[in-house]
Structures are given as C-alpha cells and as structure tokens.
Design a protein around this motif. Structure first.
Motif, short mmCIF file in Angstrom:
data_model
loop_
_atom_site.label_atom_id
_atom_site.label_comp_id
_atom_site.label_asym_id
_atom_site.label_seq_id
_atom_site.Cartn_x
_atom_site.Cartn_y
_atom_site.Cartn_z
N UNK A 103 34.44 1.71 -70.87
CA UNK A 103 33.37 1.13 -70.06
C UNK A 103 34.04 0.33 -68.95
N UNK A 104 33.64 0.60 -67.71
CA UNK A 104 34.19 -0.12 -66.56
C UNK A 104 33.04 -0.59 -65.68
N UNK A 105 33.17 -1.81 -65.20
CA UNK A 105 32.22 -2.33 -64.21
C UNK A 105 32.98 -2.45 -62.90
N UNK A 106 32.30 -2.09 -61.79
CA UNK A 106 32.93 -2.09 -60.47
C UNK A 106 32.04 -2.75 -59.43
N UNK A 107 32.71 -3.20 -58.37
CA UNK A 107 32.04 -3.61 -57.15
C UNK A 107 32.73 -2.87 -56.02
N UNK A 108 32.37 -3.21 -54.78
CA UNK A 108 33.02 -2.55 -53.65
C UNK A 108 34.52 -2.81 -53.61
N UNK A 109 34.95 -3.97 -54.10
CA UNK A 109 36.38 -4.30 -54.04
C UNK A 109 37.18 -3.71 -55.19
N UNK A 110 36.51 -3.18 -56.19
CA UNK A 110 37.23 -2.53 -57.29
C UNK A 110 36.65 -2.86 -58.65
N UNK A 111 37.45 -2.61 -59.67
CA UNK A 111 37.04 -2.81 -61.06
C UNK A 111 36.98 -4.31 -61.36
N UNK A 112 35.89 -4.74 -62.05
CA UNK A 112 35.75 -6.14 -62.42
C UNK A 112 35.94 -6.38 -63.92
N UNK A 113 35.69 -5.34 -64.74
CA UNK A 113 35.93 -5.46 -66.17
C UNK A 113 36.14 -4.08 -66.79
N UNK A 114 36.87 -4.08 -67.90
CA UNK A 114 37.19 -2.84 -68.62
C UNK A 114 37.07 -3.16 -70.11
N UNK A 115 36.47 -2.23 -70.87
CA UNK A 115 36.48 -2.39 -72.33
C UNK A 115 36.65 -1.02 -72.98
N UNK A 116 37.27 -1.03 -74.16
CA UNK A 116 37.53 0.20 -74.91
C UNK A 116 37.94 -0.17 -76.32
N UNK A 117 37.94 0.82 -77.20
CA UNK A 117 38.34 0.58 -78.58
C UNK A 117 39.33 1.60 -79.06
N UNK A 118 40.06 1.24 -80.12
CA UNK A 118 41.00 2.13 -80.80
C UNK A 118 40.85 1.96 -82.29
N UNK A 119 41.01 3.05 -83.04
CA UNK A 119 40.95 3.00 -84.48
C UNK A 119 39.55 2.93 -85.02
N UNK A 120 38.57 3.26 -84.19
CA UNK A 120 37.18 3.20 -84.61
C UNK A 120 36.71 4.59 -84.99
#
Length: 121
Positions: A103-120
C-alpha cells in the motif's frame, strides 16, 4: 496491533545500514526465514529511499507483529529536495515484485507512506 518497534529515523544514507540491521532483528523475532527476511530488508530500504526522494528529511517507521510482521513507513519533516528519478521507478518495481499487499500513498511530490507485510498467511 502489537508494535514491536516504533521509531523516527533521519533519512540519511549512512543510517540505512542501521535500519537494515534492525529489520533483520525484527524478522528474526517474528520467525521469518532467511529469504523472507532479506526481501523485507530490501523493501524497508526501498521504502525509505522513496520517502527521501519525495523530499522528506525523516521517517516514522513502525514494525508490528500480526502473523508475521507488518511494516509502515511514513515521511515526516518535509523540506528536503524532491527528486524524481529512475531510481524511484526501480524502488516501486522492487516493492511490487516482493510483496503482495503493498500500500502506497502519494502526492504530486512523491510517495508519502508505504506499508506491507511478510510472513502473513
């Protein structure tokens, strides 16, 4: 949500190795195998690079334990120089290739947050 680690880290290149070591420790605590741990370390590093390229000076990084681990990285302290480059496209491609629930959130200037999981499951 069971937070294992919750920290704010300056987005300086010399600190990325420290964050990779921390990520390896968190993966070990969560019982992830070597391959998943290596993939997770790559994803954390690439997420922080995306935030740095979007002009953030620091990031809020949270590792939670939820049937494996979940990682959330959000840019903080804007004001750095936003740079769009081929490296950004490579970072996004790596993240998309290594995780299914990116999951990534963006604005015009670029990515503002990133989330992900492992081992799920």
């Amino acid at each position: 949500m069971n937070a294992l680690i919750d920290l704010k880290v300056p987005l300086q290149s010399e600190l990325l190795t420290t964050v990779r070591l921390l990520t390896g420790g968190v993966c070990s605590l969560a019982g992830l195998g070597l391959e998943e741990s290596e993939d997770c370390k790559v994803c954390v590093t690439e997420s922080l690079l995306l935030l740095k390229h979007a002009g953030f000076l620091s990031a809020h990084l949270i590792f939670t334990r939820e049937e494996g681990i979940r990682v959330f990285a959000e840019g903080e302290e804007g004001g750095g120089e936003a740079v769009s480059s081929m490296e950004e496209e490579i970072s996004v491609a790596l993240l998309q290739a290594l995780v299914e629930d990116l999951k990534m959130e963006r604005t015009e200037s670029g990515v503002t947050s990133v989330s992900f999981g492992f081992g799920q499951k």
